[in-house]
Design an enzyme around this catalytic site. Structure first.
Site, PDB file in Angstrom:
ATOM      1  CD  GLU A 163      -2.174  -2.161   0.726  1.00 63.85           C
ATOM      2  OE1 GLU A 163      -2.154  -2.551  -0.454  1.00 63.85           O
ATOM      3  OE2 GLU A 163      -2.113  -2.954   1.676  1.00 63.85           O
ATOM      4  CB  CYS A 169      -4.955  10.880  10.298  1.00 62.45           C
ATOM      5  SG  CYS A 169      -3.971  12.386  10.146  1.00 62.45           S
ATOM      6  CB  CYS A 200      -4.142   4.522  12.357  1.00 62.30           C
ATOM      7  SG  CYS A 200      -2.728   3.650  11.681  1.00 62.30           S
ATOM      8  CG  HIS A 201      -6.150   8.085  14.475  1.00 62.15           C
ATOM      9  ND1 HIS A 201      -6.216   7.802  15.820  1.00 62.15           N
ATOM     10  CD2 HIS A 201      -4.842   8.269  14.197  1.00 62.15           C
ATOM     11  CE1 HIS A 201      -4.985   7.834  16.342  1.00 62.15           C
ATOM     12  NE2 HIS A 201      -4.137   8.112  15.374  1.00 62.15           N
ATOM     13  CG  ASP A 251      -5.485  -4.366  -1.399  1.00 64.44           C
ATOM     14  OD1 ASP A 251      -4.441  -5.011  -1.512  1.00 64.44           O
ATOM     15  OD2 ASP A 251      -5.941  -3.988  -0.302  1.00 64.44           O
ATOM     16  CG  MET A 273       0.970   9.803  17.156  1.00 66.01           C
ATOM     17  SD  MET A 273      -0.008   9.634  15.650  1.00 66.01           S
ATOM     18  CE  MET A 273       0.232  11.278  14.954  1.00 66.01           C
ATOM     19  CB  THR A 331       3.955  -7.661  -0.024  1.00 68.94           C
ATOM     20  OG1 THR A 331       2.689  -7.077  -0.288  1.00 68.94           O
ATOM     21  CG2 THR A 331       5.019  -6.589  -0.111  1.00 68.94           C
ATOM     22  CG  ASN A 346      -1.994  -5.208  -3.023  1.00 65.87           C
ATOM     23  OD1 ASN A 346      -1.926  -5.755  -1.936  1.00 65.87           O
ATOM     24  ND2 ASN A 346      -1.591  -3.958  -3.214  1.00 65.87           N
TER      25      ASN A 346
HETATM   26  O1  LIG Z   1      -0.181  -5.320   0.335  1.00 70.25           O
HETATM   27  C1  LIG Z   1       0.364  -5.566   1.412  1.00 70.25           C
HETATM   28  O2  LIG Z   1       1.603  -5.573   1.556  1.00 70.25           O
HETATM   29  C2  LIG Z   1      -0.514  -5.847   2.558  1.00 70.25           C
HETATM   30  C3  LIG Z   1      -0.013  -6.136   3.820  1.00 70.25           C
HETATM   31  C4  LIG Z   1      -0.921  -6.414   4.875  1.00 70.25           C
HETATM   32  C5  LIG Z   1      -0.291  -6.729   6.184  1.00 70.25           C
HETATM   33  O3  LIG Z   1       0.966  -6.813   6.212  1.00 70.25           O
HETATM   34  O4  LIG Z   1      -0.914  -6.899   7.196  1.00 70.25           O
HETATM   35  C6  LIG Z   1      -2.322  -6.374   4.596  1.00 70.25           C
HETATM   36  C7  LIG Z   1      -2.697  -6.076   3.268  1.00 70.25           C
HETATM   37  N1  LIG Z   1      -1.813  -5.816   2.300  1.00 70.25           N
HETATM   38  C8  LIG Z   1      -4.072  -6.041   2.857  1.00 70.25           C
HETATM   39  O5  LIG Z   1      -4.356  -5.784   1.676  1.00 70.25           O
HETATM   40  C9  LIG Z   1      -5.088  -6.308   3.798  1.00 70.25           C
HETATM   41  O6  LIG Z   1      -6.284  -6.323   3.451  1.00 70.25           O
HETATM   42  C10 LIG Z   1      -4.706  -6.554   5.140  1.00 70.25           C
HETATM   43  C11 LIG Z   1      -5.491  -6.769   6.280  1.00 70.25           C
HETATM   44  C12 LIG Z   1      -4.608  -6.916   7.291  1.00 70.25           C
HETATM   45  C13 LIG Z   1      -4.888  -7.087   8.715  1.00 70.25           C
HETATM   46  O7  LIG Z   1      -4.022  -7.629   9.403  1.00 70.25           O
HETATM   47  O8  LIG Z   1      -5.948  -6.631   9.170  1.00 70.25           O
HETATM   48  N2  LIG Z   1      -3.337  -6.825   6.831  1.00 70.25           N
HETATM   49  C14 LIG Z   1      -3.373  -6.593   5.513  1.00 70.25           C
HETATM   50 CA   LIG Z   2      -2.612  -5.014   0.176  1.00 69.09          CA
END
Ligand SMILES: O=C(O)c1cc(C(=O)O)c2c(n1)C(=O)C(=O)c1cc(C(=O)O)[nH]c1-2
Ligand SMILES: [Ca+2]
Length: 705
Positions: free
Chosen positions: A182, A617, A620-621, A309, A660, A244, A264
């Site tokens: 991402e 932000c 996370c928030h 994604d 943070m 990844t 993705n």
């Molecule tokens: O594209 C990435 O590298 C990557 C990493 C991760 C991750 O490391 O947790 C998630 C995702 N994508 C992702 O698309 C996703 O929906 C997701 C949900 C979560 C989670 O732990 O809630 N991690 C991830």
């Molecule tokens: Ca992802």
């Protein structure tokens, strides 16, 4: 010697000692089926809490605990490890790798950890800052620690790598991937010697941007096969292309192959990433490698031209299935894209595929090749028009593990529907450090911003169990839940399914028909998968990590409350038939209480504040500054009352120790103050509705947006 070693043999013959849970999915087949049957359909109604252990991190808990000889090894948020007596819950040792707090915003989705690996008296786990650690299983003392991310991989600040998936061990090699697509990342996995931690091989999942050798196991297949499926220019050459391997890595001793579930594209926007050209191998694929060398054997791409994604990292399971009158050893896979795939485990040949949830991006799969038959409107980066996609970026199924019962022949999928509004970033791709870089319009980030459209979006949010019959590629039955983002599933020899839910309940269901046979109030959303094992007292236990979090509540914020409002109280809980622990202690389940905000704000600054908030932000928030009960809800934060206080936190990192990060290298003081003005505006708009919501039983506002 077959190179397996005694532990490898013990994992291969897991059914000879069913009281253990020695690897992530219990067996190398990762079916998450425990043959134990002391607890069964007739007595599960008497299940009782045997013990609980409070955790020292109140964020999302996604770990699958391992159990070896009655000792549980559980990883928790912030990459911590606990060894616990499985019969009593007594903490034997714990290990904190001291992941720096400013790392939290280098990953997309909460500082989670999904679990550990066990091999020859040692336990192994990854850390969010990229290390792989081996501990002595008896003492918890460090044996070795390595950095799995080569320093040059980050290309300055262009790319970001975090480790939250469970390592797997095959033939004495610990294999680990990472996340980051991402932000910007070029996916790879590394294999380390389990005894010494020495790097053995590395495999990149997308090409080198200059099509040069990396001196890695992947060189020849990337240069000869994958590079041709990307445009030679395009944002991927800087951003890394993605791919990844952040969750599933599976060793199959029957085919003697290691399977990678590849993620993705980075950036998501296919037009910007690869100029709208090529299938972009190995995004959205399963890739099979030789365990000794990392050499490529085959691949199957589930989502060519990814722009949604649509990771294929979801759990890879192998099973023996009757197909056209013969038993075949196959991979069954339910990736984010919503299709259930059956693939030959030895050759990668596509056998069949059918959608296990409603999908609108493809009308089906080509029966010969398995390639999706695209809905042209779904290719939003090519049409330039918005696309309301189902599944959305969180998938028809995410990391919450599915289970298979060889007794019923059914695969149980924690399915969900979370639509996503894909909107192209206007004016070309503009990456920012310390933020998601999708090539999408961050003012929307998947959720419509008008109240009416939001209300419709909320109606589309769904979560349920699909009991899927792989023999007929059809749903046998389902169990509906309140909303999305429920926990993983365990199937047992007692013909039971166990699953924790987003609303904080833990359930047992009849594996033959889905009847609800038992439930327990765990008081916080559960996203982790349960395990079952025998304690040192030879009694059967069922245990699960409790703790609401992960990307769904983080990003959707207030909207995620429709799964059932809970706040985070993180624990491990364990059940047995004669448990004596009683209910959990009473606690505050109201979360961050609304505090009357300052009345004044500068409405000329709130639009830019909204943009900055959504960019830096919201992930996370919570979207539009509404929190979901895990991280602080900034509308009620004391720091929004004064410009300096807010700048000290957001600009200078006063709360770095709590996760943070400081943002003074990504935003200037004016932009940070714009965010504060926007937060005061949102607090005023929503204060009364949040006060009222605390008075109704569900704790959820009647009017969502
Ligand atoms: O594209 C990435 O590298 C990557 C990493 C991760 C991750 O490391 O947790 C998630 C995702 N994508 C992702 O698309 C996703 O929906 C997701 C949900 C979560 C989670 O732990 O809630 N991690 C991830
Ligand atoms: Ca992802």
């Amino acid at each position: 010697d077959d190179g397996q070693g005694a532990t490898g043999e013990a994992i291969i013959h897991a059914d000879d000692h069913p009281g253990d849970w020695m690897t992530y999915g219990r067996t190398y087949s990762e079916q998450r089926y425990s043959p134990l049957d002391q607890i069964n359909r007739s007595n599960v109604g008497n299940l009782k809490l045997a013990w609980y252990l409070d955790l020292d991190t109140n964020r999302g808990q996604e770990g699958t605990p391992l159990v070896v000889n009655g000792i549980m090894y559980a990883t928790t948020n912030w990459s911590m490890m606990k060894a616990v007596d499985g019969a009593t819950g007594k903490l034997l040792w714990s290990y904190d790798p001291r992941v720096p707090g400013n790392i939290a915003d280098k990953g997309c989705c909460d500082t989670v950890n999904r679990g550990a690996a066990y091999w020859n008296g040692k336990v192994y786990f990854g850390t969010f800052d990229g290390r792989l650690i081996a501990l002595d299983a008896k003492t918890g003392k460090l044996v070795w620690s390595v950095n799995t991310i080569p320093p040059e991989a980050e290309l300055g600040k262009q790319r970001s790598y975090t480790v939250d998936g469970a390592p797997r061990i095959a033939k004495g090699r610990v294999i680990i991937g990472n996340g980051g697509s991402e932000f910007g990342a070029r996916g790879f996995v590394s294999a380390f010697d389990a005894e010494t931690g020495k790097l053995d091989w590395r495999f990149f999942t997308v090409p080198n941007p200059k099509n040069e050798p990396d001196h890695a196991a992947s060189d020849s297949v990337l240069m000869n096969k994958a590079y041709q499926t990307w445009s030679p220019t395009g944002a991927w050459t800087r951003q890394g292309g993605g791919g990844t391997v952040w969750d599933s890595i599976v060793y199959d001793p029957v085919s003697d192959l290691v399977y990678l579930g590849v993620g993705n594209g980075s950036p998501w926007n296919y037009k910007y990433r690869s100029e709208g050209k090529g299938d972009n191998l190995f995004l959205g694929s399963i890739v099979a490698l030789k365990p000794e060398t990392g050499e490529y054997v085959w691949h199957f791409q589930e989502t060519p031209m990814d722009q949604w994604d649509f990771t294929s990292v979801q759990q890879i399971m192998t099973v023996d299935l009757p197909i056209n009158g013969e038993t075949r050893h196959v991979i069954v896979h339910a990736p984010k894209n919503g299709f259930f795939y059956i693939i030959d485990a030895k050759t990668g040949e596509f056998i069949s595929g059918k959608n296990y949830v409603y999908v609108n991006w493809a009308s089906g799969l080509d029966p010969k090749t398995g390639r999706p038959i695209y809905n042209p409107d779904a290719l939003y980066t090519l049409t330039g028009k918005d696309w309301y996609g189902i599944p959305g970026d969180l998938g028809g199924h995410n990391f919450a593990a599915m289970a298979y019962s060889p007794k019923t022949g059914l695969v149980y999928i924690p399915a969900q529907q979370v639509p996503f509004l894909y909107t192209n970033q206007v004016g070309g791709f503009t990456p920012h450090p310390d933020s998601w870089n999708l090539g999408l319009d961050m003012n929307k980030v998947g959720i419509p911003d008008s109240p009416e459209a939001k209300q419709a979006f909320v109606k589309d949010l769904k979560g349920w169990i699909v009991a899927w019959d792989p023999k007929t590629q059809a749903e046998a039955w389902r169990v509906d839940h309140k909303g999305p983002w429920n926990g993983g599933i365990l199937a047992t020899g007692g013909d039971l399914l166990f699953q924790g839910l987003a609303n904080g309940e833990f359930h047992a269901y009849d594996a033959t028909n889905g009847s609800d046979l038992f439930h327990f109030a765990a008081d916080s959303g559960i996203i982790a998968p349960p395990v079952s094992y025998l304690g040192s007292d030879k009694k059967q236990y069922v245990a699960v990590e409790v703790g609401w979090g992960g990307i769904y509540p983080f990003f959707l914020g207030g909207l995620a409350r429709t799964s059932g409002w809970t706040v985070n109280h993180s624990r491990i809980i364990a059940f047995s038939l004669d448990g004596k622990s009683g209910p959990l202690p009473k606690q505050n389940d109201q979360g961050f209480l609304p505090v009357k905000p300052p009345a004044q704000f500068d409405s000329k600054r709130t639009d830019n504040g909204y943009f900055q908030f959504q960019t830096y932000c919201a992930a996370c928030h919570g979207d539009n500054a509404e929190g979901a009960g895990v991280l602080p809800d900034l509308r009620w934060s004391g720091s929004i009352r004064h410009e300096d206080a807010f700048y000290n936190v957001v600009g200078r990192g006063a709360l770095t120790a709590y996760g943070m990060d400081r943002f003074d290298s990504s935003m200037n003081p004016t932009e940070i103050e714009d965010i504060r003005q926007f937060l005061i505006k949102r607090a005023n708009e929503t204060y009364q509705r949040e006060v009222d919501a605390r008075k109704n039983a569900a704790g959820i506002p009647e009017q969502q947006p």
